[in-house]
Design an enzyme around this catalytic site. Structure first.
Site, PDB file in Angstrom:
ATOM      1  N   ASP A 213       0.829  -1.200   0.000  1.00  0.00           N
ATOM      2  CA  ASP A 213       0.000   0.000   0.000  1.00  0.00           C
ATOM      3  C   ASP A 213       0.872   1.263   0.000  1.00  0.00           C
ATOM      4  OD1 ASP A 213      -2.386   1.385   0.150  1.00  0.00           O
ATOM      5  OD2 ASP A 213      -3.155   0.258   1.854  1.00  0.00           O
TER       6      ASP A 213
ATOM      7  N   ASP B 137      -9.839   3.320  -3.637  1.00  0.00           N
ATOM      8  CA  ASP B 137     -10.537   2.077  -3.269  1.00  0.00           C
ATOM      9  C   ASP B 137     -11.961   1.988  -3.805  1.00  0.00           C
ATOM     10  OD1 ASP B 137      -8.259   1.972  -1.805  1.00  0.00           O
ATOM     11  OD2 ASP B 137      -9.224   1.818   0.144  1.00  0.00           O
TER      12      ASP B 137
HETATM   13  C1  GLA Z   1      -5.888   1.305   1.438  1.00  0.00           C
HETATM   14  C2  GLA Z   1      -5.903   0.352   0.251  1.00  0.00           C
HETATM   15  C3  GLA Z   1      -7.003  -0.652   0.419  1.00  0.00           C
HETATM   16  C4  GLA Z   1      -6.866  -1.417   1.717  1.00  0.00           C
HETATM   17  C5  GLA Z   1      -6.788  -0.429   2.873  1.00  0.00           C
HETATM   18  C6  GLA Z   1      -6.422  -1.107   4.182  1.00  0.00           C
HETATM   19  O1  GLA Z   1      -7.019   2.108   1.476  1.00  0.00           O
HETATM   20  O2  GLA Z   1      -6.033   1.060  -0.946  1.00  0.00           O
HETATM   21  O3  GLA Z   1      -7.021  -1.559  -0.675  1.00  0.00           O
HETATM   22  O4  GLA Z   1      -5.714  -2.206   1.658  1.00  0.00           O
HETATM   23  O5  GLA Z   1      -5.800   0.560   2.651  1.00  0.00           O
HETATM   24  O6  GLA Z   1      -6.167  -0.172   5.166  1.00  0.00           O
END
Ligand code: GLA
Length: 410
Positions: free
Chosen positions: A161, A216
């Site tokens: 990430d 996301d």
């Molecule tokens: C970010 C990532 C997600 C997930 C969250 C977990 O937002 O983009 O896909 O992994 O972190 O905290």
């Protein structure tokens, strides 16, 4: 009335889009040389199903459900533990450790369990100083040590990430982890998650097997429009992610995929039609098919949807060409992906709030109107005969009809 010259220009533009796509998937930048993910990865990720509130029992029972539901047999492989598995500090040797309350047996035991089911094990880390929301340590400055721990535990897939990365150079950071993973000698898929902020499709193929293209996804149709361009990966409906993909199609290919984030299929914010539409369009996009619903309590229609072999075969097509939108007529759209056998996968997509008629013409998909194309409906599992000119279907609101057309009958 649209002037003739404009119509001509539109037709030329459309054939250029189709021609460009037929040549796509053969990008010249080298691909990460780890031999993995020659077709888009398929699996399950804990994030939307469980968030931070997960533990080893939940992950084990999810692996069990992956097998008993038939999803493993349908091609799903990876059980990926997202944020929430780490303890808040490293051990005395600087190594990452599992949260002892949630994962008392440790990550190696969990990986062993997942492997004992014939599945593969994925794990999450972050390129910065801390993970996104859990407060646990990130891998910044610890790439080699962390990759070595992952290899020792039997990890098969690493998602990295991009939170808490002030002052970090994106390319350098991901390259470091990529090289650290290679150095372990253990085959591990590398999945970059910097939300498309630095246009990874242009440079990440030698570094990672897949890279997220946007912030996301969330289990809604097109929520989050107002916040989607703010930094930090705000969640948004999958339709907004879909709309960002057409310019990126040419960058994907075997071993190097645009990651359009998790399948929200079966999560409560989507209707069954919306789930079916996301699944179909993700297959057109050659996207990773990573579910994030609770596999242990799935409705039968959601299981059947995720296990549709004919749609999965489109996603996993060996040519690895990413499809795209070839025509938009109001709220009805045609998405097309060329397949290795010379046929085309076609999605008739209805974005409107009511049922409507959508037509695909053979010229939309790079065929001649006179071509006699054998058609098959990939959701009804029915042959539709050999058809010239085009195909018209009634499509439910927020839903799809998905067909395979061709190759032309001799
Ligand atoms: C970010 C990532 C997600 C997930 C969250 C977990 O937002 O983009 O896909 O992994 O972190 O905290």
């Amino acid at each position: 009335m649209v002037p003739r010259i404009v119509v001509m220009r539109m037709l030329v533009m459309r054939s250029l889009t189709v021609a460009a796509m037929l040549l796509a998937g053969r990008g010249s930048a080298p691909t990460l040389d780890n031999g993995l993910a020659r077709t888009p990865p398929m699996g399950w990720n804990s994030w939307n199903a469980f968030g931070l509130k997960m533990n080893e029992a939940m992950i084990r029972s999810t692996a069990d459900a992956m097998v008993s539901s038939g999803l493993k047999a349908a091609g799903y492989q990876y059980i990926i533990v997202d944020a929430g598995w780490k303890a808040n500090s490293r051990d005395a040797g600087g190594r990452l450790q599992a949260d002892a309350e949630k994962f008392p047996s440790g990550m190696k035991a969990l990986a062993d369990y997942v492997h004992s089911k014939g599945l593969k094990f994925g794990i999450y880390t972050d390129a910065g100083s801390e993970d996104c929301v859990s407060g646990a340590p990130g891998s910044r400055g610890f790439e080699e040590l962390d990759a070595a721990s992952f290899a020792e535990w039997g990890v098969d897939y690493v998602k990295e990430d991009w939170c808490n990365t002030t002052g970090v150079n994106t390319r350098d950071a991901y390259k470091k982890m990529s090289q650290a993973i290679l150095k372990t000698g253990r085959p591990m898929v590398f999945s970059m998650c910097e939300w498309g902020d630095n246009q990874p499709w242009k440079w990440a193929a030698p570094v990672a097997n897949l890279w997220r293209t946007t912030g996301d996804s969330k289990d809604c149709w097109e929520c989050g429009r107002a916040t989607m361009n703010k930094p930090g990966g705000y969640p948004r409906g999958w339709v907004l992610i879909l709309d960002a993909q057409p310019p990126l199609a040419a960058y994907a290919g075997p071993g190097r995929w645009n990651d359009t984030d998790l399948l929200q299929v079966g999560n409560s914010g989507l209707t069954t039609e919306e789930s079916q539409a996301q699944f179909s369009l993700w297959a057109i996009l050659a996207a990773p098919l990573i579910a994030t619903n609770d596999l242990r309590f799935m409705a039968p229609e959601i299981r059947d949807l995720l296990a549709n072999q004919e749609v999965i075969a489109v996603d996993q097509d060996s040519q690895g060409t990413e499809g795209t939108r070839v025509r938009a007529a109001g709220r009805g759209e045609i998405w097309m992906r060329p397949l290795a056998d010379g046929s085309r996968a076609v999605v008739l997509f209805n974005r409107s709030r009511s049922r409507r008629t959508v037509r695909v013409r053979w010229i939309d998909i790079g065929s001649k109107p006179t071509d006699a194309l054998p058609l098959r409906d990939l959701w009804k599992h029915q042959d539709l005969g050999i058809v010239k000119t085009g195909y018209t279907a009634r499509v439910p609101s927020h839903g799809v009809v998905m067909i395979k057309a061709g190759p032309p009958a001799k």
